[in-house]
Write an enzyme that holds these catalytic residues in place. Structure first.
Site, PDB file in Angstrom:
ATOM      1  N   ASN A 117       0.816  -1.219   0.000  1.00 40.71           N
ATOM      2  CA  ASN A 117       0.000   0.000   0.000  1.00 40.71           C
ATOM      3  C   ASN A 117       0.850   1.270   0.000  1.00 40.71           C
ATOM      4  OD1 ASN A 117      -2.009  -1.832   0.095  1.00 40.71           O
ATOM      5  ND2 ASN A 117      -2.689  -1.382   2.187  1.00 40.71           N
ATOM      6  N   THR A 170     -16.256  37.772 -31.440  1.00 41.12           N
ATOM      7  CA  THR A 170     -17.043  37.356 -30.278  1.00 41.12           C
ATOM      8  C   THR A 170     -18.289  36.733 -30.871  1.00 41.12           C
ATOM      9  OG1 THR A 170     -18.279  39.416 -30.083  1.00 41.12           O
ATOM     10  CG2 THR A 170     -16.208  39.320 -28.870  1.00 41.12           C
ATOM     11  N   HIS A 171     -18.800  35.695 -30.253  1.00 40.09           N
ATOM     12  CA  HIS A 171     -19.940  34.929 -30.797  1.00 40.09           C
ATOM     13  C   HIS A 171     -19.623  34.386 -32.191  1.00 40.09           C
ATOM     14  CE1 HIS A 171     -22.356  36.992 -27.637  1.00 40.09           C
ATOM     15  NE2 HIS A 171     -21.596  38.020 -27.979  1.00 40.09           N
ATOM     16  N   ASN A 215      -7.000  17.192 -45.057  1.00 40.48           N
ATOM     17  CA  ASN A 215      -7.744  17.284 -43.795  1.00 40.48           C
ATOM     18  C   ASN A 215      -6.841  17.605 -42.603  1.00 40.48           C
ATOM     19  OD1 ASN A 215     -10.128  16.575 -45.135  1.00 40.48           O
ATOM     20  ND2 ASN A 215      -9.702  14.394 -44.860  1.00 40.48           N
ATOM     21  N   GLU A 251      -7.980  17.700 -35.351  1.00 46.84           N
ATOM     22  CA  GLU A 251      -9.258  17.087 -34.985  1.00 46.84           C
ATOM     23  C   GLU A 251      -9.078  16.022 -33.904  1.00 46.84           C
ATOM     24  OE1 GLU A 251     -11.747  16.127 -38.653  1.00 46.84           O
ATOM     25  OE2 GLU A 251      -9.860  16.791 -39.507  1.00 46.84           O
ATOM     26  N   TYR A 279      -6.503   1.962   2.467  1.00 45.18           N
ATOM     27  CA  TYR A 279      -6.438   1.423   1.114  1.00 45.18           C
ATOM     28  C   TYR A 279      -7.653   0.541   0.814  1.00 45.18           C
ATOM     29  CZ  TYR A 279      -4.974  -1.156  -3.008  1.00 45.18           C
ATOM     30  OH  TYR A 279      -4.935  -1.703  -4.272  1.00 45.18           O
TER      31      TYR A 279
HETATM   32  N1  ARG Z   1      -1.790  -3.615  -7.256  1.00 43.56           N
HETATM   33  C1  ARG Z   1      -2.230  -2.897  -6.126  1.00 43.56           C
HETATM   34  C2  ARG Z   1      -2.693  -1.519  -6.556  1.00 43.56           C
HETATM   35  O1  ARG Z   1      -2.341  -1.116  -7.572  1.00 43.56           O
HETATM   36  C3  ARG Z   1      -1.122  -2.732  -5.137  1.00 43.56           C
HETATM   37  C4  ARG Z   1      -1.586  -2.540  -3.735  1.00 43.56           C
HETATM   38  C5  ARG Z   1      -2.292  -3.756  -3.310  1.00 43.56           C
HETATM   39  N2  ARG Z   1      -2.554  -3.772  -1.907  1.00 43.56           N
HETATM   40  C6  ARG Z   1      -3.383  -4.642  -1.378  1.00 43.56           C
HETATM   41  N3  ARG Z   1      -3.533  -4.572  -0.110  1.00 43.56           N
HETATM   42  N4  ARG Z   1      -4.034  -5.543  -2.072  1.00 43.56           N
HETATM   43  O2  ARG Z   1      -3.422  -0.851  -5.857  1.00 43.56           O
END
Ligand code: ARG
Length: 471
Positions: free
Chosen positions: A109, A154-155, A284, A289, A316
């Site tokens: 994490n 403008t516009h 083009n 585009e 997380y």
């Molecule tokens: N692949 C995961 C992500 O991108 C990494 C972190 C995963 N952590 C977990 N506790 N499963 O978020």
């Protein structure tokens, strides 16, 4: 066996492996993942958590793993889910069981948050650099068109004449603000989340500042829960990128209009145009585009990321794995557009005569006639009404203001003198707007000077940050 397989009694369903894996896209982070791991392992040794020999073996193994990933020798698998576990698995294969010490005091994490930050800080510098090349191309056109008078709108109705150089400079300042937004966000990206662990910190006596210093980061995230949950930095980038895309898109829209037969103000170079499979005569403005079109996906990634984050409890959640593809795609989309833009702008041909004709055959000097009467003492509201009558007279008699004789002028106001003919020429109309930021030639020259100064400071910033992200 999975790195986390200990508490499980059977293998994961293959569909689950496929569905939850991120390796197919987060392999892009390999370099940063390993950079972060090397800093982490050095710190583990410096803090006496693992012996020096182990740290050295791990660092050496990690470098070899990176080499193998980059050369394609190493196999990255969905079974090992993401770049972090693939690298760890490869490290253990490379260095032996000692590789298992790498993840001490760390979680994926805080690791993934670090990888994203290291990736993004480098890309921020590249994007600012590319923006600067686009600014230079616009500045070049501005300098070459300090005498090119065009209708200002403008516009989308002809309003008052402006210099084409003035119009180009408007975009230079937009892109300057865009660059400044990215430069400002850099300091929020460039902080280390490592040490947050999974969410609460770690029991090991780590040194978070040591890791940050190793990685040239400006300190570390102050709160461990925030460190692993925060994707503000991604949202902020996507938001700045959206604005850049919108600015590019507006310019693209103008390029498309200007290169139509109806306007015929510019011609894009053949090298930056495409043809039709059926109609032999076609040329083009596909690039313009497509850049305009790709704005949709960049803005889409911003909305996608905000929506993903909106209901998430701390800390997380796997939802957050959705933060990557949109960010990668935005970086690639933006870099692709910016790289094309500079040479496309530089090489475009400006049809000065057509622009001038459009101003001549037009009433965009009407405000100047009204201002002239004001100078002769008439209240502006009255002069506005008088000039409205003059314009109506011209329309009925198929004339423009400069086609009128002095006698005709005088039927509308006795105070109009022979000097009116000079006052209403396109050049004088433009140069009369002599306020800072206005379209008078000397004012556009001032704007160019101001822009060159600020861009010079951007260049200094790029140089400084390059040293930071590349070490
Ligand atoms: N692949 C995961 C992500 O991108 C990494 C972190 C995963 N952590 C977990 N506790 N499963 O978020």
């Amino acid at each position: 066996m999975k790195l986390w397989g200990g508490r499980f009694t059977k293998p994961t369903n293959q569909l689950v492996d496929e569905y939850t894996a991120s390796i197919n896209f987060d392999k892009k982070l390999a370099k940063y993942d390993i950079q972060g791991s090397i800093a982490h392992v050095k710190m583990l040794h410096a803090c006496g958590i693992i012996p020096e020999t182990d740290a050295e073996l791990i660092a050496k193994g990690l470098k070899e793993v990176l080499r193998k990933i980059q050369s394609g020798e190493a196999e990255l698998t969905e079974e090992h889910e993401d770049i972090h576990m693939n690298v760890e698995k490869l490290l253990i294969e490379e260095a032996g069981p000692v590789g298992g010490k790498l993840h001490t005091g760390r979680s994926r994490n805080d690791q993934v948050a670090l990888d994203m930050r290291l990736y993004l800080r480098e890309e921020l510098v590249r994007i600012v650099q590319l923006l600067e090349t686009v600014q230079q191309s616009l500045l070049q056109q501005a300098q070459a068109n300090l005498d090119t008078v065009m209708p200002g709108y403008t516009h989308l109705q002809r309003a008052q004449p402006v210099l084409f150089g003035h119009h180009m400079m408007a975009y230079v300042f937009m892109f300057q603000r865009d660059a400044e937004r990215l430069m400002d966000s850099f300091k929020r990206v460039n902080k280390s989340p490592l040490g947050a662990g999974a969410l609460a910190g770690t029991t090991f006596p780590i040194d978070r500042q040591f890791v940050a210093d190793q990685l040239n980061m400006e300190g570390f995230c102050e709160n461990s829960l925030d460190a692993v949950s925060d994707r503000d930095f991604v949202v902020e980038f996507l938001s700045s990128a959206s604005l850049i895309s919108v600015h590019l898109s507006r310019l693209c829209e103008e390029l498309v209009q200007w290169s139509s037969a109806e306007f015929s103000f510019i011609e894009l170079d053949d090298a930056f145009s495409t043809g039709s499979s059926m109609m032999p005569q076609k040329k083009n403005p596909d690039v313009a585009e497509l850049v305009r079109g790709k704005t949709g996906r960049v803005v889409g990634h911003l909305i996608g990321m905000l929506t993903t984050l909106k209901g998430l409890p701390l800390a997380y959640n796997k939802d957050m794995q959705e933060d990557k593809e949109g960010m990668f795609d935005t970086v690639d989309t933006l870099k692709g557009a910016l790289a094309l833009f500079a040479p496309m702008i530089e090489s475009m041909q400006v049809k000065k005569e057509n622009m001038y004709e459009a101003v001549r055959k037009d009433f965009s000097n009407a405000t100047d006639l009204a201002d002239y009467l004001v100078e002769k003492g008439m209240p502006f509201r009255d002069s506005h009404a008088v000039v409205g009558q003059v314009v109506l007279y011209c329309i009925h008699n198929d004339k423009y203001l400069l086609d009128l004789s002095l006698e005709e002028f005088k039927t509308f106001s006795e105070s109009i003198g022979a000097d009116i003919f000079d006052a209403l020429t396109p050049e004088n109309v433009v140069n009369a707007r002599n306020v800072p930021g206005g379209t008078a030639k000397n004012r556009v020259e001032e704007q160019i000077q101001t822009a060159l100064d600020v861009i010079g400071r951007t260049n200094q910033w790029i140089e400084q940050q390059e040293g930071i992200v590349q070490s």
